[in-house]
Structure formats: C-alpha cells, structure tokens
Design a protein around this motif. Structure first.
Motif, short mmCIF file in Angstrom:
data_model
loop_
_atom_site.label_atom_id
_atom_site.label_comp_id
_atom_site.label_asym_id
_atom_site.label_seq_id
_atom_site.Cartn_x
_atom_site.Cartn_y
_atom_site.Cartn_z
N ARG A 123 0.83 -1.20 0.00
CA ARG A 123 0.00 0.00 0.00
C ARG A 123 0.87 1.26 0.00
NH1 ARG A 123 -4.19 -1.51 4.75
NH2 ARG A 123 -5.30 0.34 3.98
N LEU A 124 1.61 1.46 -1.09
CA LEU A 124 2.56 2.57 -1.13
C LEU A 124 1.87 3.92 -1.10
CD1 LEU A 124 5.20 1.31 -3.73
CD2 LEU A 124 5.20 1.09 -1.24
N GLY A 125 0.68 4.01 -1.70
CA GLY A 125 -0.06 5.27 -1.67
C GLY A 125 -0.40 5.68 -0.24
N LEU A 126 -0.76 4.69 0.58
CA LEU A 126 -1.07 4.97 1.98
C LEU A 126 0.17 5.45 2.72
CD1 LEU A 126 -2.96 4.93 4.40
CD2 LEU A 126 -2.47 2.48 4.67
N VAL A 127 1.31 4.80 2.46
CA VAL A 127 2.56 5.20 3.11
C VAL A 127 2.92 6.63 2.70
CG1 VAL A 127 5.01 4.68 3.42
CG2 VAL A 127 3.37 2.82 3.19
N GLU A 128 2.74 6.95 1.42
CA GLU A 128 3.04 8.31 0.95
C GLU A 128 2.18 9.35 1.66
OE1 GLU A 128 2.41 7.89 -3.20
OE2 GLU A 128 4.47 7.25 -3.64
N ARG A 129 0.89 9.03 1.85
CA ARG A 129 0.01 9.98 2.53
C ARG A 129 0.42 10.16 3.99
NH1 ARG A 129 -3.89 7.27 -0.55
NH2 ARG A 129 -4.58 6.00 1.22
N VAL A 130 0.75 9.07 4.66
CA VAL A 130 1.17 9.17 6.05
C VAL A 130 2.49 9.92 6.15
CG1 VAL A 130 1.89 7.83 8.07
CG2 VAL A 130 -0.09 7.10 6.74
N ALA A 131 3.39 9.67 5.20
CA ALA A 131 4.71 10.32 5.22
C ALA A 131 4.59 11.83 5.12
CB ALA A 131 5.58 9.78 4.09
N ARG A 132 3.52 12.32 4.50
CA ARG A 132 3.35 13.77 4.37
C ARG A 132 3.08 14.43 5.72
NH1 ARG A 132 1.16 12.50 -0.94
NH2 ARG A 132 -0.98 12.23 -0.16
N ARG A 133 2.80 13.64 6.74
CA ARG A 133 2.57 14.18 8.08
C ARG A 133 3.87 14.28 8.89
NH1 ARG A 133 -2.56 10.13 9.05
NH2 ARG A 133 -3.78 10.86 7.27
N LEU A 134 4.98 13.85 8.31
CA LEU A 134 6.26 14.00 8.97
C LEU A 134 6.72 15.47 8.90
CD1 LEU A 134 8.09 10.83 7.58
CD2 LEU A 134 7.36 11.20 9.96
N PRO A 135 7.64 15.87 9.77
CA PRO A 135 8.10 17.26 9.75
C PRO A 135 8.71 17.68 8.42
CG PRO A 135 8.76 16.20 11.80
CD PRO A 135 8.19 15.13 10.92
N ARG A 136 9.38 16.74 7.74
CA ARG A 136 10.02 17.05 6.46
C ARG A 136 9.75 15.92 5.48
NH1 ARG A 136 14.08 17.71 9.99
NH2 ARG A 136 15.40 16.12 9.07
N PRO A 137 9.83 16.19 4.18
CA PRO A 137 9.63 15.13 3.19
C PRO A 137 10.64 13.99 3.39
CG PRO A 137 9.59 17.28 2.14
CD PRO A 137 10.06 17.51 3.55
N ALA A 138 10.19 12.77 3.13
CA ALA A 138 11.05 11.59 3.24
C ALA A 138 10.84 10.72 2.00
CB ALA A 138 10.73 10.80 4.50
N PRO A 139 11.90 10.45 1.25
CA PRO A 139 11.75 9.59 0.07
C PRO A 139 11.30 8.19 0.47
CG PRO A 139 14.07 9.99 0.54
CD PRO A 139 13.29 10.88 1.44
N LEU A 140 10.60 7.53 -0.45
CA LEU A 140 10.03 6.21 -0.19
C LEU A 140 10.54 5.23 -1.23
CD1 LEU A 140 7.90 4.27 1.14
CD2 LEU A 140 6.23 5.23 -0.50
N VAL A 141 11.03 4.08 -0.76
CA VAL A 141 11.43 3.00 -1.66
C VAL A 141 10.60 1.76 -1.34
CG1 VAL A 141 13.77 3.85 -2.00
CG2 VAL A 141 13.33 2.26 -0.15
N GLU A 142 10.25 1.03 -2.36
CA GLU A 142 9.44 -0.18 -2.16
C GLU A 142 10.32 -1.30 -1.63
OE1 GLU A 142 6.20 -2.97 -4.56
OE2 GLU A 142 7.48 -1.57 -5.67
N LEU A 143 9.79 -2.07 -0.67
CA LEU A 143 10.54 -3.21 -0.15
C LEU A 143 9.60 -4.29 0.36
CD1 LEU A 143 13.20 -4.57 0.58
CD2 LEU A 143 13.04 -3.48 2.83
N ASP A 144 9.65 -5.42 -0.31
CA ASP A 144 9.03 -6.66 0.16
C ASP A 144 10.18 -7.53 0.66
OD1 ASP A 144 7.90 -9.13 0.57
OD2 ASP A 144 7.01 -9.30 -1.43
N VAL A 145 10.25 -7.78 1.95
CA VAL A 145 11.40 -8.51 2.51
C VAL A 145 11.43 -9.97 2.11
CG1 VAL A 145 11.80 -6.97 4.45
CG2 VAL A 145 10.16 -8.86 4.70
N ARG A 146 10.40 -10.44 1.41
CA ARG A 146 10.41 -11.82 0.89
C ARG A 146 10.84 -11.86 -0.57
NH1 ARG A 146 5.04 -14.97 2.51
NH2 ARG A 146 6.50 -16.74 2.50
N ASP A 147 11.11 -10.69 -1.14
CA ASP A 147 11.49 -10.59 -2.55
C ASP A 147 13.00 -10.38 -2.65
OD1 ASP A 147 12.04 -9.64 -5.17
OD2 ASP A 147 9.98 -8.92 -5.39
#
Length: 259
Positions: A43-67
C-alpha cells in the motif's frame, strides 16, 4: 540541524499508519537531525500519505522482505533517492506478520506454511534487511534497531507471533555478533502493547490492556507510541556506542514484575 542524530541518514520500515511506533520513530529521528528514508510494501499510496505528516519530506522505496530482487537492489535504490550518497547510518526494522490461523488461541492446529510465513517475515527479515543495507554501512558502521514484544513467556492468543518474536530476539543477537566487527550495532526495543493497525488483527488484544493496566509500575498508555519511538531513536544515536545484542524494554515495567 542539531540533535542526537544530526548528520545521519536512517532507513525506517513499517510506516503504515500515524499510530505506528515506526512513524513516530521517523518523526523523532527527523526532529533530532536525521535524514529519513522510508520503505513501504503493498500500500505505497497509503505510506506516501502518512509520510506527508512528517516534519520534512522523506523519500520512499518499495521493499518486500520476501522478494530477493528487491533486497538485492535496495542499496542502489537508497543511493539513487539520496543523490548518489553511499552512506546509511541507521536502520529501523518494524516488520512483522502472521497469517490469521497462526494467531488467536489454536496454537497446536497451525500448519507449517503459516508458521514459516510468520518466521520469515517477522524474524528472518531482520537478517535479510541487515545484509541488504550492509553495502551502505560497512565503511562507517551504524545501528540497527528492531521492534519487539517480550517473548520470554507465552501470551494469550499471540501464539506463533510470539514464537516469531523469540526468533527475532535470537536473530538480533547473531546479527550483533557477526556485524559487530564492522562497528554495526543491533538492538531491539521490546515495547508494550500499542493500538496500531497490526494490533487490531491480534485476537484477544484487549487481554493485553488488562495486563498492563494492573501490572505496569509506571503505568502505560496504549494510545501513545512515543515512549518506544524515543528508545528507538536513542539506540540509533551515538549515545549507545558499545551496546549491542540488547533488548531494551519500554513497557512501563511489566517485564520486571510478577502477577
């Protein structure tokens, strides 16, 4: 920027909801001067929305730890979002999952496939994430901090997730042993129960509320993830330069008292 993480870059996994310990660890890390990179799964879109509530922007990389492919490319993808910088100073492991039949009180009936999933995602992933990030940490060292739930006893309904957390604790000790010579520390924060998205999927979660209400000497607020997040940030900092293989309990003291 000043703070105990000034000048550091930290990778934080598991930021899915604002109520999560991982979100508050990322927030506090930024407030303490760190540059934060997030990972997300599914659910990367959800993570992006939540990340916008951080004090500063934070880049997001996809990670499935089983991949395996995503793990193998993780260091390069972090470099890319960091403008080619090859440095990573800290990693927060906030990854856990067990299928529904591995929780809820029917421990003896759970099949191996579900157990294997719980162990791979919740415990083996600590080692897998450490190795994926090692190319960015091997020159300067750093800190890996995982989120735990006290696995010394058998909790009601927690079942195979409890076993997975015990495996996580053992894995952390071995990661600490093997990466210590590279000046990489590995510690866990055993947090008391917090009302997160993951907690909602644990049958009988209210049992934990009753335990903490009656046994926590310092008291405990299930709606407040910040105490555990503060411990995560402290362990990422240089204030614990020779602490590794440790489990820091942030649970209001429940682990230390009997019934």
């Amino acid at each position: 920027m000043s703070g105990i993480l000034a000048g550091k870059r930290v990778l934080v996994t598991g930021v899915l909801m604002e109520s999560s310990i991982a979100f508050h660890a990322a927030r506090l890390a930024q407030e303490q001067g760190a540059e934060v990179v997030l990972t997300g799964y599914g659910r990367l879109g959800l993570v992006e929305r939540v990340a916008r509530r951080l004090p500063r922007p934070a880049p997001l990389v996809e990670l499935d730890v089983r991949d395996t492919a995503q793990l193998d490319s993780l260091a390069d993808r972090i470099r890319k979002c960091a403008g080619g910088d090859t440095r990573l100073d800290g990693v927060v492991h906030s990854i856990a999952f067990a299928p529904q039949d591995a929780l809820g009180g029917d421990f003896m009936a759970t099949g191996w496939d579900s157990v294997a999933t719980a162990l791979e995602v919740s415990a083996y992933s600590l080692k897998a994430l450490a190795m994926a990030c090692l190319p960015l940490m091997k020159e300067r060292g750093g800190a890996i901090v995982g989120l735990d739930f006290d696995a010394r006893i058998a909790w009601p309904a927690y079942d195979w997730m409890g076993v997975a957390k015990a495996a996580l604790e053992a894995t952390s000790r071995y990661v600490a042993r093997d990466l210590g010579p590279r000046d990489i520390r590995c510690n866990l924060v055993a947090a008391g129960p917090v009302k997160t998205m993951a907690a909602r999927h644990i049958p009988g979660f209210d049992t934990f509320r009753e335990v903490w209400e009656t046994r926590a000497p310092l008291g405990w607020d299930l709606a407040d993830p910040e105490p555990a997040a503060r411990a995560v940030v402290a362990l990422l900092s240089d204030w614990f330069p020779r602490t590794t293989g440790e489990i820091v309990h942030v649970d209001g003291g429940v682990h230390a008292v009997g019934a």
